[in-house]
Design an enzyme around this catalytic site. Sequence first.
Site, PDB file in Angstrom:
ATOM      1  N   SER A 122      13.192  85.509  24.250  1.00  8.13           N
ATOM      2  CA  SER A 122      13.343  85.475  25.706  1.00  8.13           C
ATOM      3  C   SER A 122      14.666  86.080  26.117  1.00  8.13           C
ATOM      4  O   SER A 122      14.925  86.268  27.297  1.00  8.13           O
ATOM      5  CB  SER A 122      13.234  84.046  26.224  1.00  8.13           C
ATOM      6  OG  SER A 122      14.085  83.197  25.508  1.00  8.13           O
ATOM      7  N   HIS A 143       5.781  86.937  25.165  1.00 14.95           N
ATOM      8  CA  HIS A 143       6.649  85.864  25.660  1.00 14.95           C
ATOM      9  C   HIS A 143       5.830  84.765  26.310  1.00 14.95           C
ATOM     10  O   HIS A 143       5.277  84.935  27.389  1.00 14.95           O
ATOM     11  CB  HIS A 143       7.663  86.468  26.645  1.00 14.95           C
ATOM     12  CG  HIS A 143       8.664  85.483  27.130  1.00 14.95           C
ATOM     13  ND1 HIS A 143       9.076  85.412  28.437  1.00 14.95           N
ATOM     14  CD2 HIS A 143       9.331  84.505  26.470  1.00 14.95           C
ATOM     15  CE1 HIS A 143       9.960  84.445  28.558  1.00 14.95           C
ATOM     16  NE2 HIS A 143      10.133  83.876  27.393  1.00 14.95           N
ATOM     17  N   GLU A 155       3.973  87.109  28.944  1.00 18.38           N
ATOM     18  CA  GLU A 155       4.473  88.456  29.198  1.00 18.38           C
ATOM     19  C   GLU A 155       4.315  89.258  27.904  1.00 18.38           C
ATOM     20  O   GLU A 155       4.679  88.782  26.826  1.00 18.38           O
ATOM     21  CB  GLU A 155       5.939  88.396  29.630  1.00 18.38           C
ATOM     22  CG  GLU A 155       6.087  87.769  31.011  1.00 18.38           C
ATOM     23  CD  GLU A 155       7.522  87.505  31.420  1.00 18.38           C
ATOM     24  OE1 GLU A 155       7.851  87.738  32.586  1.00 18.38           O
ATOM     25  OE2 GLU A 155       8.321  87.045  30.576  1.00 18.38           O
ATOM     26  N   ASN A 193      11.691  85.137  33.756  1.00 24.27           N
ATOM     27  CA  ASN A 193      13.042  84.606  33.547  1.00 24.27           C
ATOM     28  C   ASN A 193      14.067  85.306  34.439  1.00 24.27           C
ATOM     29  O   ASN A 193      15.035  84.699  34.883  1.00 24.27           O
ATOM     30  CB  ASN A 193      13.464  84.773  32.087  1.00 24.27           C
ATOM     31  CG  ASN A 193      12.870  83.698  31.193  1.00 24.27           C
ATOM     32  OD1 ASN A 193      12.270  82.744  31.679  1.00 24.27           O
ATOM     33  ND2 ASN A 193      13.019  83.856  29.887  1.00 24.27           N
TER      34      ASN A 193
HETATM   35  N1  3HC Z   1       2.200  70.032  25.367  1.00 23.78           N
HETATM   36  C1  3HC Z   1       0.880  70.046  25.609  1.00 23.78           C
HETATM   37  N2  3HC Z   1       0.367  69.692  26.796  1.00 23.78           N
HETATM   38  C2  3HC Z   1       1.194  69.273  27.750  1.00 23.78           C
HETATM   39  C3  3HC Z   1       2.574  69.229  27.566  1.00 23.78           C
HETATM   40  C4  3HC Z   1       3.076  69.627  26.301  1.00 23.78           C
HETATM   41  N3  3HC Z   1       4.375  69.624  26.019  1.00 23.78           N
HETATM   42  N4  3HC Z   1       3.157  68.797  28.709  1.00 23.78           N
HETATM   43  C5  3HC Z   1       2.174  68.584  29.576  1.00 23.78           C
HETATM   44  N5  3HC Z   1       0.993  68.875  29.018  1.00 23.78           N
HETATM   45  C6  3HC Z   1      -0.319  68.843  29.637  1.00 23.78           C
HETATM   46  C7  3HC Z   1      -0.814  67.461  29.827  1.00 23.78           C
HETATM   47  O1  3HC Z   1      -1.540  67.006  28.715  1.00 23.78           O
HETATM   48  C8  3HC Z   1      -1.656  67.594  31.052  1.00 23.78           C
HETATM   49  O2  3HC Z   1      -2.923  68.134  30.709  1.00 23.78           O
HETATM   50  P1  3HC Z   1      -4.265  67.523  31.310  1.00 23.78           P
HETATM   51  O3  3HC Z   1      -4.138  67.624  32.792  1.00 23.78           O
HETATM   52  O4  3HC Z   1      -5.294  68.428  30.703  1.00 23.78           O
HETATM   53  O5  3HC Z   1      -4.342  66.135  30.819  1.00 23.78           O
HETATM   54  C9  3HC Z   1      -0.976  68.669  31.883  1.00 23.78           C
HETATM   55  O6  3HC Z   1      -0.182  69.396  30.960  1.00 23.78           O
HETATM   56  C10 3HC Z   1      -0.135  68.077  32.966  1.00 23.78           C
HETATM   57  O7  3HC Z   1       0.801  67.208  32.339  1.00 23.78           O
HETATM   58  P2  3HC Z   1       1.401  65.890  32.980  1.00 23.78           P
HETATM   59  O8  3HC Z   1       0.434  65.324  33.983  1.00 23.78           O
HETATM   60  O9  3HC Z   1       1.933  65.002  31.928  1.00 23.78           O
HETATM   61  O10 3HC Z   1       2.683  66.379  33.637  1.00 23.78           O
HETATM   62  P3  3HC Z   1       2.900  67.181  34.938  1.00 23.78           P
HETATM   63  O11 3HC Z   1       1.787  67.152  35.876  1.00 23.78           O
HETATM   64  O12 3HC Z   1       4.234  66.706  35.369  1.00 23.78           O
HETATM   65  O13 3HC Z   1       3.025  68.683  34.420  1.00 23.78           O
HETATM   66  C11 3HC Z   1       4.185  70.511  33.491  1.00 23.78           C
HETATM   67  C12 3HC Z   1       3.902  69.029  33.399  1.00 23.78           C
HETATM   68  C13 3HC Z   1       2.892  71.270  33.222  1.00 23.78           C
HETATM   69  C14 3HC Z   1       5.198  70.827  32.424  1.00 23.78           C
HETATM   70  C15 3HC Z   1       4.671  70.852  34.935  1.00 23.78           C
HETATM   71  O14 3HC Z   1       5.689  69.994  35.287  1.00 23.78           O
HETATM   72  C16 3HC Z   1       5.159  72.279  35.073  1.00 23.78           C
HETATM   73  O15 3HC Z   1       4.389  73.200  35.281  1.00 23.78           O
HETATM   74  N6  3HC Z   1       6.516  72.476  35.005  1.00 23.78           N
HETATM   75  C17 3HC Z   1       7.141  73.788  35.064  1.00 23.78           C
HETATM   76  C18 3HC Z   1       7.326  74.286  33.672  1.00 23.78           C
HETATM   77  C19 3HC Z   1       7.959  75.648  33.629  1.00 23.78           C
HETATM   78  O16 3HC Z   1       8.519  76.160  34.576  1.00 23.78           O
HETATM   79  N7  3HC Z   1       7.890  76.278  32.439  1.00 23.78           N
HETATM   80  C20 3HC Z   1       8.481  77.570  32.229  1.00 23.78           C
HETATM   81  C21 3HC Z   1       9.893  77.426  31.771  1.00 23.78           C
HETATM   82  S1  3HC Z   1      10.664  78.983  31.465  1.00 23.78           S
HETATM   83  C22 3HC Z   1      10.175  79.374  29.897  1.00 23.78           C
HETATM   84  O17 3HC Z   1       9.529  78.643  29.206  1.00 23.78           O
HETATM   85  C23 3HC Z   1      10.593  80.732  29.421  1.00 23.78           C
HETATM   86  C24 3HC Z   1      11.591  80.641  28.337  1.00 23.78           C
HETATM   87  O18 3HC Z   1      11.862  81.956  27.878  1.00 23.78           O
HETATM   88  C25 3HC Z   1      12.877  80.002  28.718  1.00 23.78           C
END
Ligand code: 3HC
Length: 500
Positions: A122, A143, A155, A193
């Site tokens: 990343s 990515h 990506e 990002n």
């Molecule tokens: N592994 C597997 N499944 C997961 C999980 C994990 N770590 N975390 C959550 N889930 C699943 C759950 O099982 C659930 O699935 P279901 O609806 O089928 O049962 C679903 O995701 C929703 O989970 P929760 O209800 O527990 O939690 P939330 O509704 O709060 O959602 C989230 C969690 C999906 C992480 C949400 O908060 C979100 O979209 N957050 C933003 C995350 C984000 O921005 N990510 C990108 C970061 S940048 C990046 O990664 C790039 C890198 O280069 C830095």
Amino acid sequence: MSEGSFSKVGVVGLGTMGAGIAEVLARGGLAVVGVEINQEALERGRGHLEKSTGRAVKRGRLTEDGQREILDRIRLTTAFGDLADCDLVVEAVPERLDLKHKVFAELDKVVRDDAILATNTSSLSVTAIAAATGRPAKVVGVHFFNPAPVMKLVEVIGTVLTEDGAVDRVAALVRGLGKTPVVIGDRAGFVANRLLFGYLNDAASMLETRHATRDDIDTAMTAGGGLPMGPFTLMDLIGLDTCLEVLEAIYAETRDRRHAPAPVLRELVTAGLLGRKTGRGFYSYGDAAADAGPAQDGPPPSVAIVGDGELSRAFAAAVNAAGAPAAKVEEADLVVASGEDIDLAAVEGRAKDGAVVLGEGGLTGGGALAAHKPEADRPLVEIGVTPVTPPEAADRAVALVARLGLTPVRCRARRGFIVDALRFPYLNDAVAMLDAGYADADAIDAAMALGCGYPAGPIAEIDRLGIGRALDQLEYDPDEANPGVSDRLREQWDLGLTFR
Ligand code: 3HC
């Protein structure tokens, strides 16, 4: 192996991202070979896989048999040689170029000549990784976003060295896994990002300059910005070391001070507080339940609404919903005054001692507090304080607003409060990215909606919120060159156009 398809895929490095990627591939029916450096790391990787799929079983999203099938498709090993017959290998080891070079040199030796090698980097240059291999034409970036099993965006990055067709084949694989590929060139931060981290860094600076607290910024961006997570919760999820690396890489390319990592990030990383994975970052994990925020109990306050500005209308609806008693200005606990020709000082003069008077953003004369409600259908109320606001007045305002069933946060009474101050520079960045031909509107919107769970992508968002509001927030002055504002934004405004 048929052209354009992959049946056996290797994953090197089974940390959070690598394990997530291995799971996604195995869920897609592919045979996966997961490689780690030693037995201990391999067991940690196995733990990630079992936990993530176990969670899906617990939620009724996967049967135990289904879980076993997925795990059975993943062969875990410490021997690079086991990757020999893979069609594609995805590298997901820590973000150090020397380490990536070592891994790719090893892959070069053991993996078939026609196989594609992909990096999940990343923050490093895919070109630099490719150039150091014996098969630069077969190296691409893939990515994924955290958590990989959940986020729909991938990506796919081609470099100037990548052969025709390699990117398309990988994009087709991604599509077959139920994810959405966005194809992009090798630039620091790619699309998501590059847009996300300017905003995250701005949030860190906001905290550092005491514009608002960590919890209030996070609450504002979820309750008012509609985001799935606030910026500090998200940085802790990503890992603060990764955040720092990504920002440094983007800053090295843009030299935009908004990408220069906020000192607080470096401090936390130096102290080893890397977020969820170490138990502490901006938040501490594993502690007793976090503070639930201002109490919403107690009877709703008596409220007087003056004028029909946005704030007054929003409060009128909340008062109705909460069944709060309407009162005259002279008797109300809370007075909300907004709209044209409102003389806030006169309203204040009529309010009883101890009443809280809320006026529209920017009005902070006398004892009145500025308040801002960014979105009609969202519960957030931002309460702005000035250096002369008595802290107990702000406390009282927060408590009264909470008792109406709304979500109060406080910040300095400055342009944009929290939500608009964070989102408009991000929207401006997206327009600048579009204007630079970096990616098209659909790719930019898909990146943020599918990679970061935003309710809408930035180009759609700016059409919804209005270019005029954006220019106002960004302090655009038509008579002055304003390098901070994207030319494209100004042009669209002058021509009366929306983006779609
Ligand atoms: N592994 C597997 N499944 C997961 C999980 C994990 N770590 N975390 C959550 N889930 C699943 C759950 O099982 C659930 O699935 P279901 O609806 O089928 O049962 C679903 O995701 C929703 O989970 P929760 O209800 O527990 O939690 P939330 O509704 O709060 O959602 C989230 C969690 C999906 C992480 C949400 O908060 C979100 O979209 N957050 C933003 C995350 C984000 O921005 N990510 C990108 C970061 S940048 C990046 O990664 C790039 C890198 O280069 C830095």
